[in-house]
Design a protein around this motif. Sequence first.
Motif, PDB file in Angstrom:
ATOM      1  N   ARG A  85       3.339  -3.790  44.435  1.00  0.00           N
ATOM      2  CA  ARG A  85       2.900  -3.025  45.612  1.00  0.00           C
ATOM      3  C   ARG A  85       4.085  -2.400  46.336  1.00  0.00           C
ATOM      4  N   ARG A  86       5.263  -3.045  46.267  1.00  0.00           N
ATOM      5  CA  ARG A  86       6.453  -2.493  46.911  1.00  0.00           C
ATOM      6  C   ARG A  86       7.131  -1.426  46.062  1.00  0.00           C
ATOM      7  N   GLY A  87       6.553  -1.131  44.897  1.00  0.00           N
ATOM      8  CA  GLY A  87       7.076  -0.040  44.079  1.00  0.00           C
ATOM      9  C   GLY A  87       8.084  -0.449  43.027  1.00  0.00           C
ATOM     10  N   LYS A  88       8.288  -1.752  42.799  1.00  0.00           N
ATOM     11  CA  LYS A  88       9.238  -2.212  41.784  1.00  0.00           C
ATOM     12  C   LYS A  88       8.509  -2.367  40.441  1.00  0.00           C
ATOM     13  N   PHE A  89       8.306  -1.231  39.777  1.00  0.00           N
ATOM     14  CA  PHE A  89       7.530  -1.237  38.545  1.00  0.00           C
ATOM     15  C   PHE A  89       8.327  -1.703  37.329  1.00  0.00           C
ATOM     16  N   THR A  90       9.640  -1.918  37.487  1.00  0.00           N
ATOM     17  CA  THR A  90      10.441  -2.382  36.353  1.00  0.00           C
ATOM     18  C   THR A  90      10.381  -3.902  36.187  1.00  0.00           C
ATOM     19  N   GLU A  91       9.841  -4.609  37.175  1.00  0.00           N
ATOM     20  CA  GLU A  91       9.767  -6.067  37.087  1.00  0.00           C
ATOM     21  C   GLU A  91       8.684  -6.485  36.086  1.00  0.00           C
ATOM     22  N   ARG A  92       8.855  -7.685  35.498  1.00  0.00           N
ATOM     23  CA  ARG A  92       7.885  -8.244  34.560  1.00  0.00           C
ATOM     24  C   ARG A  92       7.694  -9.727  34.882  1.00  0.00           C
ATOM     25  N   ILE A  93       6.497 -10.226  34.614  1.00  0.00           N
ATOM     26  CA  ILE A  93       6.206 -11.636  34.803  1.00  0.00           C
ATOM     27  C   ILE A  93       6.318 -12.344  33.457  1.00  0.00           C
ATOM     28  N   MET A  94       7.041 -13.450  33.427  1.00  0.00           N
ATOM     29  CA  MET A  94       7.285 -14.179  32.181  1.00  0.00           C
ATOM     30  C   MET A  94       6.234 -15.274  32.007  1.00  0.00           C
ATOM     31  N   THR A  95       5.642 -15.336  30.826  1.00  0.00           N
ATOM     32  CA  THR A  95       4.648 -16.373  30.520  1.00  0.00           C
ATOM     33  C   THR A  95       4.620 -16.624  29.022  1.00  0.00           C
ATOM     34  N   ASP A  96       4.478 -17.896  28.660  1.00  0.00           N
ATOM     35  CA  ASP A  96       4.381 -18.284  27.248  1.00  0.00           C
ATOM     36  C   ASP A  96       2.998 -18.810  26.911  1.00  0.00           C
ATOM     37  N   GLU A  97       2.151 -18.975  27.912  1.00  0.00           N
ATOM     38  CA  GLU A  97       0.814 -19.506  27.689  1.00  0.00           C
ATOM     39  C   GLU A  97      -0.129 -18.410  27.201  1.00  0.00           C
ATOM     40  N   LYS A  98      -1.134 -18.814  26.433  1.00  0.00           N
ATOM     41  CA  LYS A  98      -2.106 -17.865  25.894  1.00  0.00           C
ATOM     42  C   LYS A  98      -3.508 -18.109  26.457  1.00  0.00           C
ATOM     43  N   ASP A  99      -3.603 -18.840  27.563  1.00  0.00           N
ATOM     44  CA  ASP A  99      -4.907 -19.080  28.163  1.00  0.00           C
ATOM     45  C   ASP A  99      -5.302 -17.883  29.031  1.00  0.00           C
ATOM     46  N   GLU A 100      -6.345 -18.076  29.855  1.00  0.00           N
ATOM     47  CA  GLU A 100      -6.840 -16.960  30.657  1.00  0.00           C
ATOM     48  C   GLU A 100      -5.786 -16.444  31.635  1.00  0.00           C
ATOM     49  N   ILE A 101      -5.045 -17.367  32.273  1.00  0.00           N
ATOM     50  CA  ILE A 101      -4.006 -16.925  33.215  1.00  0.00           C
ATOM     51  C   ILE A 101      -2.900 -16.186  32.477  1.00  0.00           C
TER      52      ILE A 101
END
Length: 344
Positions: A85-101
């Motif tokens: 929402r603040r416009g930082k579109f280069t950020e990514r969220i790290m996750t190794d799980e394959k469930d719904e979240i």
Amino acid sequence: MTSIRLWFIQTFLMMAFITSLILFIGLQIFIFLVPDSGLSTSMTFWFWLYSFVTIAAVGFYFSLRGSYVIKGRLGDILLFIATLRRGKFTERIMTDEKDEIGLISEELNQLSEYLQEQVYSLQRLAEEKTELSKTVKSVATMEERQRLARDLHDVVSQQLFALSMMSSASLRWFDQEPEKARKQLEQISEIAGKAQGEMRALLLHLRPVQLSGESLCEGIIKLIRELKQKTNLAFEASVDEIEHISQAAEEHIFRIVQEALSNILRHADATKVKLILSEEQQYIHLYIGDNGKGFDIHEERMASYGLKTMRERCEQIGGTYNIRSKADEGTYIEIRIPAMRREE
């Protein structure tokens, strides 16, 4: 009271109560069907209480543990959404799980990539728009002249007419009513100062839209030097060279700076202006603030044409625009624009 952890605890405690209650009812039915079993109602009650406490304790532990993990992952997603929402579109969220979240996280990463591509597309479109605008430069110049003529007629010419009338009246009162003439001269001085500010603001718009071969940094520094010579404004400026910027973004940012300084000269009654232009973490940051009288940004009549123009220019190159103002404490704007990628 509305956290997901409390919901987990309530659910597990309810499950413990229902499970132990079913067990208690089952024991009562067994005692009724088998009277010689040796079990009494008091024994089954204590057994039910023991089982309820045990199941509730175990459920409470696992509910805390499970909710801690889920709440942490959901917190990461919430923080990532706030970052987008603040416009930082280069950020990514790290996750190794394959469930719904985990799937939601992957979708948010893809959404971030899509938004980033849209920003770059906006910049390319702005670049193309700049090229096309050069073909209609004469029309734009004519429209600008007409707008300046209207401003001169609506504001400056009226102020000059008022000065003429008031100065004539002062001459008549000079010998007979000197005190009245003095007050009139004070008003003349005030109106003359306002007219001078209007003229300086209009002169800013007479500058060419293009930077005439100069870089954005050079154009802004040159503009500040001219204003230092012609006005009483004190500038605190930090202007860096911007490497990863398109021609369209340069021209839009320069026009935003012009419009902001013009508004300060016309309306702010400020004595100090702070201007910062920098490039950090793939973003171009622009800050312009003053110590003027400020205004209420929520009042419709204060939403001037200049503020709308600055917001539109910022949005045309994929940027985010924020303005803050408070009465007697000044006004500042903050702009964040994604820098061009190196390969582009």
